[in-house]
Design a protein around this motif. Sequence first.
Motif, PDB file in Angstrom:
ATOM      1  N   ARG A 105       0.840  -1.211   0.000  1.00 58.79           N
ATOM      2  CA  ARG A 105       0.000   0.000   0.000  1.00 58.79           C
ATOM      3  C   ARG A 105       0.870   1.254   0.000  1.00 58.79           C
ATOM      4  O   ARG A 105       0.582   2.222  -0.714  1.00 58.79           O
ATOM      5  CB  ARG A 105      -0.940  -0.010   1.207  1.00 58.79           C
ATOM      6  N   TYR A 106       1.938   1.239   0.793  1.00 61.32           N
ATOM      7  CA  TYR A 106       2.854   2.383   0.835  1.00 61.32           C
ATOM      8  C   TYR A 106       3.474   2.624  -0.550  1.00 61.32           C
ATOM      9  O   TYR A 106       3.447   3.739  -1.061  1.00 61.32           O
ATOM     10  CB  TYR A 106       3.949   2.144   1.871  1.00 61.32           C
ATOM     11  N   SER A 107       4.026   1.582  -1.153  1.00 71.16           N
ATOM     12  CA  SER A 107       4.694   1.707  -2.454  1.00 71.16           C
ATOM     13  C   SER A 107       3.729   2.211  -3.513  1.00 71.16           C
ATOM     14  O   SER A 107       4.093   3.051  -4.345  1.00 71.16           O
ATOM     15  CB  SER A 107       5.298   0.368  -2.877  1.00 71.16           C
ATOM     16  N   THR A 108       2.512   1.721  -3.511  1.00 70.95           N
ATOM     17  CA  THR A 108       1.505   2.140  -4.488  1.00 70.95           C
ATOM     18  C   THR A 108       1.215   3.630  -4.347  1.00 70.95           C
ATOM     19  O   THR A 108       1.156   4.364  -5.345  1.00 70.95           O
ATOM     20  CB  THR A 108       0.213   1.321  -4.301  1.00 70.95           C
ATOM     21  N   ARG A 109       1.061   4.094  -3.127  1.00 73.47           N
ATOM     22  CA  ARG A 109       0.768   5.512  -2.920  1.00 73.47           C
ATOM     23  C   ARG A 109       1.944   6.399  -3.298  1.00 73.47           C
ATOM     24  O   ARG A 109       1.766   7.464  -3.896  1.00 73.47           O
ATOM     25  CB  ARG A 109       0.329   5.744  -1.482  1.00 73.47           C
ATOM     26  N   MET A 110       3.157   5.991  -2.946  1.00 72.34           N
ATOM     27  CA  MET A 110       4.329   6.795  -3.287  1.00 72.34           C
ATOM     28  C   MET A 110       4.498   6.871  -4.794  1.00 72.34           C
ATOM     29  O   MET A 110       4.782   7.933  -5.337  1.00 72.34           O
ATOM     30  CB  MET A 110       5.585   6.245  -2.620  1.00 72.34           C
ATOM     31  N   LEU A 111       4.339   5.748  -5.486  1.00 69.99           N
ATOM     32  CA  LEU A 111       4.477   5.736  -6.940  1.00 69.99           C
ATOM     33  C   LEU A 111       3.414   6.608  -7.605  1.00 69.99           C
ATOM     34  O   LEU A 111       3.665   7.234  -8.629  1.00 69.99           O
ATOM     35  CB  LEU A 111       4.409   4.304  -7.476  1.00 69.99           C
ATOM     36  N   ALA A 151       9.655  -0.689  -9.587  1.00 71.47           N
ATOM     37  CA  ALA A 151       9.177  -2.063  -9.489  1.00 71.47           C
ATOM     38  C   ALA A 151       9.728  -2.696  -8.215  1.00 71.47           C
ATOM     39  O   ALA A 151      10.862  -2.420  -7.821  1.00 71.47           O
ATOM     40  CB  ALA A 151       9.630  -2.868 -10.707  1.00 71.47           C
ATOM     41  N   VAL A 152       8.936  -3.541  -7.595  1.00 69.31           N
ATOM     42  CA  VAL A 152       9.334  -4.219  -6.365  1.00 69.31           C
ATOM     43  C   VAL A 152       9.238  -5.722  -6.577  1.00 69.31           C
ATOM     44  O   VAL A 152       8.284  -6.214  -7.162  1.00 69.31           O
ATOM     45  CB  VAL A 152       8.426  -3.802  -5.187  1.00 69.31           C
ATOM     46  N   GLY A 153      10.234  -6.450  -6.105  1.00 66.07           N
ATOM     47  CA  GLY A 153      10.216  -7.907  -6.105  1.00 66.07           C
ATOM     48  C   GLY A 153      11.617  -8.425  -6.208  1.00 66.07           C
ATOM     49  O   GLY A 153      12.471  -7.772  -6.791  1.00 66.07           O
ATOM     50  N   TRP A 155      14.045  -3.643  -4.880  1.00 65.62           N
ATOM     51  CA  TRP A 155      13.315  -2.708  -5.733  1.00 65.62           C
ATOM     52  C   TRP A 155      14.235  -2.152  -6.807  1.00 65.62           C
ATOM     53  O   TRP A 155      15.453  -2.139  -6.650  1.00 65.62           O
ATOM     54  CB  TRP A 155      12.701  -1.573  -4.905  1.00 65.62           C
ATOM     55  N   THR A 156      13.622  -1.712  -7.887  1.00 70.58           N
ATOM     56  CA  THR A 156      14.365  -1.117  -8.993  1.00 70.58           C
ATOM     57  C   THR A 156      13.632   0.122  -9.480  1.00 70.58           C
ATOM     58  O   THR A 156      12.436   0.082  -9.759  1.00 70.58           O
ATOM     59  CB  THR A 156      14.510  -2.114 -10.171  1.00 70.58           C
ATOM     60  N   LEU A 157      14.363   1.212  -9.556  1.00 74.06           N
ATOM     61  CA  LEU A 157      13.866   2.471 -10.101  1.00 74.06           C
ATOM     62  C   LEU A 157      14.611   2.690 -11.414  1.00 74.06           C
ATOM     63  O   LEU A 157      15.835   2.610 -11.447  1.00 74.06           O
ATOM     64  CB  LEU A 157      14.160   3.601  -9.111  1.00 74.06           C
ATOM     65  N   THR A 158      13.875   2.934 -12.484  1.00 70.12           N
ATOM     66  CA  THR A 158      14.501   3.212 -13.781  1.00 70.12           C
ATOM     67  C   THR A 158      13.901   4.488 -14.351  1.00 70.12           C
ATOM     68  O   THR A 158      12.765   4.865 -14.041  1.00 70.12           O
ATOM     69  CB  THR A 158      14.282   2.065 -14.786  1.00 70.12           C
ATOM     70  N   GLY A 159      14.689   5.146 -15.184  1.00 70.99           N
ATOM     71  CA  GLY A 159      14.198   6.344 -15.850  1.00 70.99           C
ATOM     72  C   GLY A 159      15.311   7.064 -16.580  1.00 70.99           C
ATOM     73  O   GLY A 159      16.491   6.768 -16.386  1.00 70.99           O
ATOM     74  N   ILE A 175      18.513   2.378 -10.741  1.00 67.02           N
ATOM     75  CA  ILE A 175      18.908   2.382  -9.334  1.00 67.02           C
ATOM     76  C   ILE A 175      18.173   1.225  -8.692  1.00 67.02           C
ATOM     77  O   ILE A 175      16.939   1.177  -8.704  1.00 67.02           O
ATOM     78  CB  ILE A 175      18.532   3.703  -8.635  1.00 67.02           C
ATOM     79  N   ALA A 176      18.912   0.274  -8.185  1.00 67.96           N
ATOM     80  CA  ALA A 176      18.308  -0.889  -7.539  1.00 67.96           C
ATOM     81  C   ALA A 176      18.745  -0.921  -6.093  1.00 67.96           C
ATOM     82  O   ALA A 176      19.872  -0.545  -5.764  1.00 67.96           O
ATOM     83  CB  ALA A 176      18.720  -2.167  -8.266  1.00 67.96           C
TER      84      ALA A 176
END
Length: 161
Positions: free
Chosen positions: A12-18, A71-73, A86-90, A109-110
Amino acid sequence: MPGPSNLQILARYSTRMLAGDYDAVFEFFAPDFSSHVTGRVNPDAVGTDIRPYERTFWETAKAAFPDMNFAVGPLIESGDLVVSHWTLTGTHSGAPYYDVPPSGAFVTIAGTAILRFRDGRIVEHLVELVIDFAADLRAELVGRVGIGIETGRDFRATNVG
């Protein structure tokens, strides 16, 4: 009836932040939340309410990487701990990222975070980061933020909080 699992709370936290609801950090992180990264990134904040810095991380990343994907997993839960990879890309085409000017480079960034929960809120955070983008930007970011970098075989340093 038991409440939500720590994994459900983190989802729930990750969904809201994203979704850009950066104030969610104040709901999901306890006021006494501590991160083992704080001493390296912002030593003056150790022992204070650091939740605003978590909010700033998300705001800074989204501003620097307008096409950001998060993405998380996998996730592992054991007792009061959740281990999250987690992985952040952009594309670094927006604002500076920790004072590093936009480069147009695609960035990954992972991180692997270990989160401790108490009473349904995150109270402790340990993380290891891996950042993969142009070598000159890696070097500049390491110098400015003091974080550890590991990219494939090009091992620079690693910091585990």
